[in-house]
Design a protein around this motif. Structure first.
Motif, PDB file in Angstrom:
ATOM      1  N   GLN A 162       0.824  -1.194   0.000  1.00  0.00           N
ATOM      2  CA  GLN A 162       0.000   0.000   0.000  1.00  0.00           C
ATOM      3  C   GLN A 162       0.864   1.252   0.000  1.00  0.00           C
ATOM      4  OE1 GLN A 162      -2.049  -0.754   3.702  1.00  0.00           O
ATOM      5  NE2 GLN A 162      -3.945  -1.190   2.598  1.00  0.00           N
ATOM      6  N   ILE A 163       0.355   2.289  -0.653  1.00  0.00           N
ATOM      7  CA  ILE A 163       0.995   3.604  -0.605  1.00  0.00           C
ATOM      8  C   ILE A 163       0.176   4.456   0.357  1.00  0.00           C
ATOM      9  CG2 ILE A 163       1.570   5.676  -1.912  1.00  0.00           C
ATOM     10  CD1 ILE A 163       1.806   3.820  -4.389  1.00  0.00           C
ATOM     11  N   LEU A 164       0.855   5.029   1.361  1.00  0.00           N
ATOM     12  CA  LEU A 164       0.174   5.825   2.374  1.00  0.00           C
ATOM     13  C   LEU A 164       0.806   7.208   2.475  1.00  0.00           C
ATOM     14  CD1 LEU A 164       0.073   3.142   5.222  1.00  0.00           C
ATOM     15  CD2 LEU A 164      -1.742   3.644   3.605  1.00  0.00           C
ATOM     16  N   ILE A 165      -0.018   8.203   2.789  1.00  0.00           N
ATOM     17  CA  ILE A 165       0.480   9.539   3.092  1.00  0.00           C
ATOM     18  C   ILE A 165       0.315   9.714   4.600  1.00  0.00           C
ATOM     19  CG2 ILE A 165       0.179  12.004   2.725  1.00  0.00           C
ATOM     20  CD1 ILE A 165      -0.976  11.248  -0.060  1.00  0.00           C
ATOM     21  N   VAL A 166       1.444   9.933   5.281  1.00  0.00           N
ATOM     22  CA  VAL A 166       1.442   9.984   6.744  1.00  0.00           C
ATOM     23  C   VAL A 166       2.197  11.223   7.230  1.00  0.00           C
ATOM     24  CG1 VAL A 166       1.336   7.458   6.929  1.00  0.00           C
ATOM     25  CG2 VAL A 166       3.552   8.606   6.943  1.00  0.00           C
ATOM     26  N   SER A 167       2.167  11.430   8.532  1.00  0.00           N
ATOM     27  CA  SER A 167       2.934  12.513   9.140  1.00  0.00           C
ATOM     28  C   SER A 167       4.368  12.040   9.370  1.00  0.00           C
ATOM     29  CB  SER A 167       2.295  12.888  10.475  1.00  0.00           C
ATOM     30  OG  SER A 167       3.144  13.764  11.183  1.00  0.00           O
ATOM     31  N   SER A 168       5.328  12.927   9.167  1.00  0.00           N
ATOM     32  CA  SER A 168       6.743  12.577   9.374  1.00  0.00           C
ATOM     33  C   SER A 168       7.023  12.147  10.803  1.00  0.00           C
ATOM     34  CB  SER A 168       7.643  13.766   9.030  1.00  0.00           C
ATOM     35  OG  SER A 168       7.592  14.014   7.655  1.00  0.00           O
ATOM     36  N   SER A 169       6.186  12.578  11.753  1.00  0.00           N
ATOM     37  CA  SER A 169       6.388  12.200  13.161  1.00  0.00           C
ATOM     38  C   SER A 169       6.062  10.727  13.405  1.00  0.00           C
ATOM     39  CB  SER A 169       5.537  13.083  14.072  1.00  0.00           C
ATOM     40  OG  SER A 169       4.161  12.924  13.755  1.00  0.00           O
ATOM     41  N   ASP A 170       5.350  10.098  12.450  1.00  0.00           N
ATOM     42  CA  ASP A 170       4.994   8.680  12.604  1.00  0.00           C
ATOM     43  C   ASP A 170       5.996   7.726  11.961  1.00  0.00           C
ATOM     44  OD1 ASP A 170       2.705   9.244  14.017  1.00  0.00           O
ATOM     45  OD2 ASP A 170       1.438   9.349  12.230  1.00  0.00           O
ATOM     46  N   ILE A 171       7.126   8.263  11.512  1.00  0.00           N
ATOM     47  CA  ILE A 171       8.123   7.382  10.899  1.00  0.00           C
ATOM     48  C   ILE A 171       9.431   7.430  11.682  1.00  0.00           C
ATOM     49  CG2 ILE A 171       7.123   7.535   8.593  1.00  0.00           C
ATOM     50  CD1 ILE A 171       9.361   9.437   7.834  1.00  0.00           C
ATOM     51  N   LYS A 172      10.106   6.300  11.672  1.00  0.00           N
ATOM     52  CA  LYS A 172      11.418   6.194  12.310  1.00  0.00           C
ATOM     53  C   LYS A 172      12.384   5.705  11.237  1.00  0.00           C
ATOM     54  CE  LYS A 172      13.762   3.606  15.927  1.00  0.00           C
ATOM     55  NZ  LYS A 172      13.615   2.519  16.908  1.00  0.00           N
TER      56      LYS A 172
END
Length: 197
Positions: A162-172
């Motif tokens: 899946q391709i998702l658009i998320v907030s940068s704060s939710d990635i490590k």
């Protein structure tokens, strides 16, 4: 005394792990250089460079042959077949040569630093926060507003998901992990992910 011997043993093992990749790199470099020196000697003799350059003619001619080969290899790498072959060779070298991946990554970083223009982030290994757990994913793109496009693969297929658009704060970001290692882990249903950094 026992504690001291344990410390010495630990230091020796750590030292061996640091020196082994460096040693392998220099042994390979020496073998490659001898190969080009051999042909450089014949080339220098053929062009009569050894008459006025002496013993340095072999090194100069070998270096020129190596540079020409590197240039032509870069040109030929645009062909898809050779690119796939080089990637396959890279995977095999990572398995059989300890430290190869780290040395290659450092060399690529040094080459990329010469570019003054910053390159956009593309396809980096990350962990994506999803509720109370983290999912392995690829960071495709980030913007200035704190948004990010990520690709979440479906195990064991690394190129379906899946391709998702998320907030940068939710990635490590896994800065010490390569995309190849993440993909291999996804193929084996997550084996080894806990050690990624």
């Amino acid at each position: 005394m026992k504690r001291f011997l344990l410390q010495v043993e630990r230091n020796c093992i750590s030292g061996a792990l640091v020196l082994l990749p460096i040693l392998v790199f220099f042994v390979l470099l020496e073998k490659v250089w001898k190969f080009f020196q051999n042909y450089g000697e014949k080339f220098a003799h053929f062009l009569r460079l050894d008459l006025f350059l002496g013993k340095y003619a072999t090194d100069i001619a070998g270096g020129i042959i190596l540079l020409v080969l590197v240039y032509l290899s870069g040109f030929v790498m645009r062909l898809a077949f050779l690119k796939h072959f080089a990637e396959w060779m890279d995977e095999k070298l990572m398995i059989f040569l300890p430290g190869y991946e780290k040395n290659k990554k450092e060399a690529e970083e040094r080459l990329l630093k010469r570019d003054s223009k910053p390159k956009p982030v593309t396809d980096l290994p990350i962990l994506l926060k999803n509720g109370n757990f983290w999912q392995p994913a690829h960071l495709i793109e980030e913007d200035q507003n704190g948004g990010a496009v990520v690709f979440v693969p479906n195990a064991p297929a690394k190129d379906q998901g899946q391709i998702l658009i998320v907030s940068s704060s939710d990635i490590k970001k896994l800065s010490e992990t390569t995309l190849g290692n993440l993909d291999n882990s996804i193929k084996s249903f997550g084996k080894g992910i806990l050690s990624f950094k």
